[in-house]
Design an enzyme around this catalytic site. Structure first.
Site, PDB file in Angstrom:
ATOM      1  N   CYS A  31       0.846  -1.351   0.052  1.00 19.38           N
ATOM      2  CA  CYS A  31      -0.026  -0.105  -0.059  1.00 19.38           C
ATOM      3  C   CYS A  31       0.643   1.330   0.119  1.00 19.38           C
ATOM      4  O   CYS A  31       0.509   2.213  -0.927  1.00 19.38           O
ATOM      5  CB  CYS A  31      -0.825  -0.042   1.067  1.00 19.38           C
ATOM      6  SG  CYS A  31      -0.192  -0.678   2.721  1.00 19.38           S
ATOM      7  N   HIS A  85      -2.931   6.390   4.673  1.00 19.26           N
ATOM      8  CA  HIS A  85      -1.525   6.427   4.766  1.00 19.26           C
ATOM      9  C   HIS A  85      -1.036   7.678   4.324  1.00 19.26           C
ATOM     10  O   HIS A  85      -1.307   8.409   3.196  1.00 19.26           O
ATOM     11  CB  HIS A  85      -0.614   5.155   4.042  1.00 19.26           C
ATOM     12  CG  HIS A  85      -0.989   4.071   4.543  1.00 19.26           C
ATOM     13  ND1 HIS A  85      -1.423   3.856   5.778  1.00 19.26           N
ATOM     14  CD2 HIS A  85      -0.510   2.649   4.050  1.00 19.26           C
ATOM     15  CE1 HIS A  85      -1.610   2.459   5.969  1.00 19.26           C
ATOM     16  NE2 HIS A  85      -1.145   1.696   4.837  1.00 19.26           N
TER      17      HIS A  85
HETATM   18  N1  LIG Z   1      -5.843  -3.283   4.696  1.00 16.95           N
HETATM   19  C1  LIG Z   1      -4.674  -2.981   3.832  1.00 16.95           C
HETATM   20  O1  LIG Z   1      -4.746  -1.415   3.643  1.00 16.95           O
HETATM   21  C2  LIG Z   1      -3.909  -3.444   2.854  1.00 16.95           C
HETATM   22  C3  LIG Z   1      -3.054  -2.868   2.077  1.00 16.95           C
HETATM   23  C4  LIG Z   1      -2.339  -3.776   0.951  1.00 16.95           C
HETATM   24  C5  LIG Z   1      -2.309  -5.127   1.031  1.00 16.95           C
HETATM   25  N2  LIG Z   1      -3.325  -5.758   2.116  1.00 16.95           N
HETATM   26  C6  LIG Z   1      -2.985  -7.191   2.342  1.00 16.95           C
HETATM   27  O2  LIG Z   1      -4.292  -7.688   2.046  1.00 16.95           O
HETATM   28  C7  LIG Z   1      -4.501  -9.050   2.714  1.00 16.95           C
HETATM   29  C8  LIG Z   1      -5.640  -9.025   3.405  1.00 16.95           C
HETATM   30  O3  LIG Z   1      -5.626  -7.833   4.269  1.00 16.95           O
HETATM   31  P1  LIG Z   1      -7.086  -7.131   5.133  1.00 16.95           P
HETATM   32  O4  LIG Z   1      -6.635  -6.018   5.620  1.00 16.95           O
HETATM   33  O5  LIG Z   1      -8.344  -7.229   4.327  1.00 16.95           O
HETATM   34  O6  LIG Z   1      -7.301  -8.313   6.168  1.00 16.95           O
HETATM   35  P2  LIG Z   1      -8.460  -8.960   7.277  1.00 16.95           P
HETATM   36  O7  LIG Z   1      -9.350  -7.810   7.220  1.00 16.95           O
HETATM   37  O8  LIG Z   1      -8.059  -9.386   8.158  1.00 16.95           O
HETATM   38  O9  LIG Z   1      -9.154  -9.949   6.341  1.00 16.95           O
HETATM   39  C9  LIG Z   1      -8.436 -11.032   5.933  1.00 16.95           C
HETATM   40  C10 LIG Z   1      -9.346 -12.163   4.919  1.00 16.95           C
HETATM   41  O10 LIG Z   1      -8.424 -13.200   4.748  1.00 16.95           O
HETATM   42  C11 LIG Z   1      -9.489 -14.382   5.023  1.00 16.95           C
HETATM   43  N3  LIG Z   1      -8.804 -15.500   5.522  1.00 16.95           N
HETATM   44  C12 LIG Z   1      -8.117 -15.666   6.622  1.00 16.95           C
HETATM   45  N4  LIG Z   1      -7.510 -16.751   6.651  1.00 16.95           N
HETATM   46  C13 LIG Z   1      -7.836 -17.452   5.795  1.00 16.95           C
HETATM   47  C14 LIG Z   1      -7.930 -18.984   5.441  1.00 16.95           C
HETATM   48  N5  LIG Z   1      -7.302 -19.801   6.158  1.00 16.95           N
HETATM   49  N6  LIG Z   1      -8.635 -19.423   4.321  1.00 16.95           N
HETATM   50  C15 LIG Z   1      -9.448 -18.416   3.588  1.00 16.95           C
HETATM   51  N7  LIG Z   1      -9.703 -17.247   3.816  1.00 16.95           N
HETATM   52  C16 LIG Z   1      -8.847 -16.750   5.050  1.00 16.95           C
HETATM   53  C17 LIG Z   1     -10.601 -13.702   6.026  1.00 16.95           C
HETATM   54  O11 LIG Z   1     -11.665 -14.555   6.121  1.00 16.95           O
HETATM   55  P3  LIG Z   1     -12.745 -15.025   7.589  1.00 16.95           P
HETATM   56  O12 LIG Z   1     -13.106 -13.482   7.364  1.00 16.95           O
HETATM   57  O13 LIG Z   1     -13.399 -16.024   7.294  1.00 16.95           O
HETATM   58  O14 LIG Z   1     -11.484 -14.999   8.746  1.00 16.95           O
HETATM   59  C18 LIG Z   1     -10.772 -12.354   5.662  1.00 16.95           C
HETATM   60  O15 LIG Z   1     -11.725 -12.239   4.405  1.00 16.95           O
HETATM   61  C19 LIG Z   1      -3.185  -9.052   3.354  1.00 16.95           C
HETATM   62  O16 LIG Z   1      -2.137  -9.873   2.959  1.00 16.95           O
HETATM   63  C20 LIG Z   1      -2.807  -7.555   3.547  1.00 16.95           C
HETATM   64  O17 LIG Z   1      -1.233  -7.679   3.952  1.00 16.95           O
HETATM   65  C21 LIG Z   1      -3.884  -5.206   3.229  1.00 16.95           C
END
Ligand SMILES: NC(=O)c1ccc[n+]([C@@H]2O[C@H](COP(=O)([O-])OP(=O)(O)OC[C@H]3O[C@@H](n4cnc5c(N)ncnc54)[C@H](OP(=O)(O)O)[C@@H]3O)[C@@H](O)[C@H]2O)c1
Length: 327
Positions: free
Chosen positions: A130, A237
Site C-alpha cells: 500500500c 496512509h
Molecule cells: N488493509 C490494507 O490496507 C491492505 C493494503 C495492502 C495489502 N493488504 C493485504 O491484503 C491482505 C488482506 O488484508 P485485510 O486488511 O483485508 O485483512 P483482514 O481484514 O484481516 O481480512 C482477511 C481475509 O482473509 C480471510 N482468511 C484468513 N484466513 C483464511 C483462510 N485460512 N482461508 C481462507 N480465507 C482466510 C479472512 O476470512 P475470515 O473472515 O473467514 O477470517 C478475511 O476474508 C493481506 O495480505 C494484507 O497484507 C492489506
C-alpha cells in the site's frame, strides 16, 4: 466471453469488502461472483448489487475454471502461497494483494498508471504494498523528468493497513484496553515498527518499500531507504518523501507534470491529509519544495486511501486492464 466471472479470496476482510465496493463503482460486466473465505465465515451472506451471495469455504477444489476465470486474492501471504498456484494451474488469472509473490522474478508488480504493459500474458500478477503504490506514483513523475538517484521515505501508516485486527486494537486501546495486535499501545502513540524486524535493523515493511520501488521502476541501482511508522489513524496512509535527482529540478515544470499525471491530484497551495484521501482512488500530493540542504533535492508529501488505491482499487484497475486486453 462477454461476462467477467470472478472469485474473491478473502471476501469478508477489509480489502475483500472494498473489492466489492470498487467493483460496484467500476461497473465491470460481472457474471458469476464467487466469494471465498475461511470456514469461520462460510455460509455468511453478502449483499452485492441487490443480490445475496453466500460465502464459501476456500479449498483446493474452489478453483473451477467453468465457474470463474479471474480471482482477486486478499487473504494474506500464506493463503496466496498455497492457492494462487492452484488457481493458475487451472488457467485462472490471479491478482494477488499479498506480499507472497511480489518479488518473484516471473511475477509482474503492477501499478496500472505506471507499468500496465508488464501484465502481458501473465496469469499471476501482484499488487504492490500500500505505501509503495502511493509513493511510486509521484516518484515516477519525478524520475521521468530528472532521473531519481535517491529517495528516503518516512511513512505515517493507518491501522486499517493491518486489516480488521489493527482497527480493533486502536479502538480497544483508546478505551484503555491492553494491546490486542500491535506490540505496543497504538492509541496516542506512534510505533516505528510495521511487520517484523530483519537482521539489519530494518522492518519487513521498510524492505518491501525499498525492493518494490526498484522493481516497479525497473531500476535495481536506485538508492532507496525507508522508515515506516504506524500511527493512530483509522484510515489513510501519509508519506513524506525526500528525493535527490541527477538532473536539475525545474519546480514549475514538475508542478505542471504532477498536476497532469494520471492517478495524482496535485495540491499547489494547500496540503492534503489522510482524511482528504478517504474514499478516493487518486494519490493526493502536496508540499513540493526544494531541499536546501542537498543538491538537486526536494521534499514532497503524499496521502492515499490505503484500502482503496493501496489495495482494492489498484487490483481492480489491473483486473479491468486485463479484461479489456484479453476478452
Ligand atoms: N488493509 C490494507 O490496507 C491492505 C493494503 C495492502 C495489502 N493488504 C493485504 O491484503 C491482505 C488482506 O488484508 P485485510 O486488511 O483485508 O485483512 P483482514 O481484514 O484481516 O481480512 C482477511 C481475509 O482473509 C480471510 N482468511 C484468513 N484466513 C483464511 C483462510 N485460512 N482461508 C481462507 N480465507 C482466510 C479472512 O476470512 P475470515 O473472515 O473467514 O477470517 C478475511 O476474508 C493481506 O495480505 C494484507 O497484507 C492489506
Amino acid at each position: 466471453m462477454d461476462k467477467l466471472n470472478l472469485a474473491i479470496v478473502g471476501a469478508t476482510g477489509m480489502v475483500g469488502r472494498t473489492f466489492l465496493t470498487v467493483l460496484e463503482e467500476m461497473n465491470l460486466p460481472l457474471g458469476n461472483l464467487v466469494l471465498l473465505a475461511s470456514e469461520r465465515s462460510a455460509g455468511q451472506k453478502v449483499l452485492f448489487q441487490g443480490n445475496e451471495i453466500k460465502v464459501e469455504e476456500l479449498t483446493e477444489g474452489s478453483f473451477d475454471r467453468e465457474r470463474f476465470q479471474y480471482a482477486l486474492f486478499s487473504a494474506g501471504g500464506s493463503i496466496s502461497g498455497i492457492y494462487a498456484p492452484v488457481a493458475t494451474r487451472n488457467g485462472i488469472t490471479v491478482i494477488d494483494n499479498s506480499s507472497q509473490w511480489r518479488m518473484h522474478e516471473e511475477v509482474p508488480l503492477v501499478i496500472p498508471e505506471i507499468n500496465r504493459k508488464a501484465i502481458g500474458e501473465h496469469l499471476l500478477i501482484s499488487n504492490p504494498n500500500c505505501s509503495t503504490i502511493q509513493s511510486v506514483l509521484p516518484l515516477k513523475v519525478i524520475h521521468d523528468l530528472y532521473q531519481v538517484e535517491r529517495v528516503a521515505y518516512t511513512t505515517y501508516q493507518a491501522v486499517s493497513g493491518s486489516g480488521q485486527k489493527g482497527v480493533e486494537d486502536l479502538l480497544g486501546t483508546r478505551e484503555g484496553k491492553a494491546p490486542s495486535f500491535y506490540p505496543k499501545i497504538i492509541s496516542d502513540n506512534c510505533l516505528p515498527q510495521i511487520d517484523v524486524f530483519l537482521e539489519d535493523g530494518y522492518t519487513k515493511e521498510e524492505q518491501k518499500m525499498i525492493e518494490e520501488t526498484r522493481k516497479i521502476l525497473d531500476n535495481e541501482k536506485m538508492k532507496v531507504t525507508a522508515t515506516c511508522v504506524r500511527v493512530p489513524v483509522l484510515n489513510g496512509h501519509s508519506v513524506a518523501m525526500n528525493v535527490t535527482c541527477k538532473r536539475e529540478i525545474d519546480y514549475e515544470e514538475l508542478a505542471r507534470a504532477l498536476a497532469s499525471a494520471e492517478g495524482i491530484l496535485y495540491y499547489e497551495t494547500d496540503y492534503p491529509t489522510a482524511r482528504d484521501a478517504a474514499g478516493q482512488d487518486q494519490v493526493l500530493v502536496g508540499r513540493l519544495r526544494k531541499d536546501e540542504s542537498l543538491h538537486n533535492s526536494l521534499h514532497l508529501w503524499c496521502v492515499a486511501d490505503n484500502v482503496r488505491k493501496g489495495a482494492a482499487s489498484n487490483a481492480v484497475q489491473i483486473l479491468k486492464s486485463i479484461w479489456e486486453e484479453r476478452r
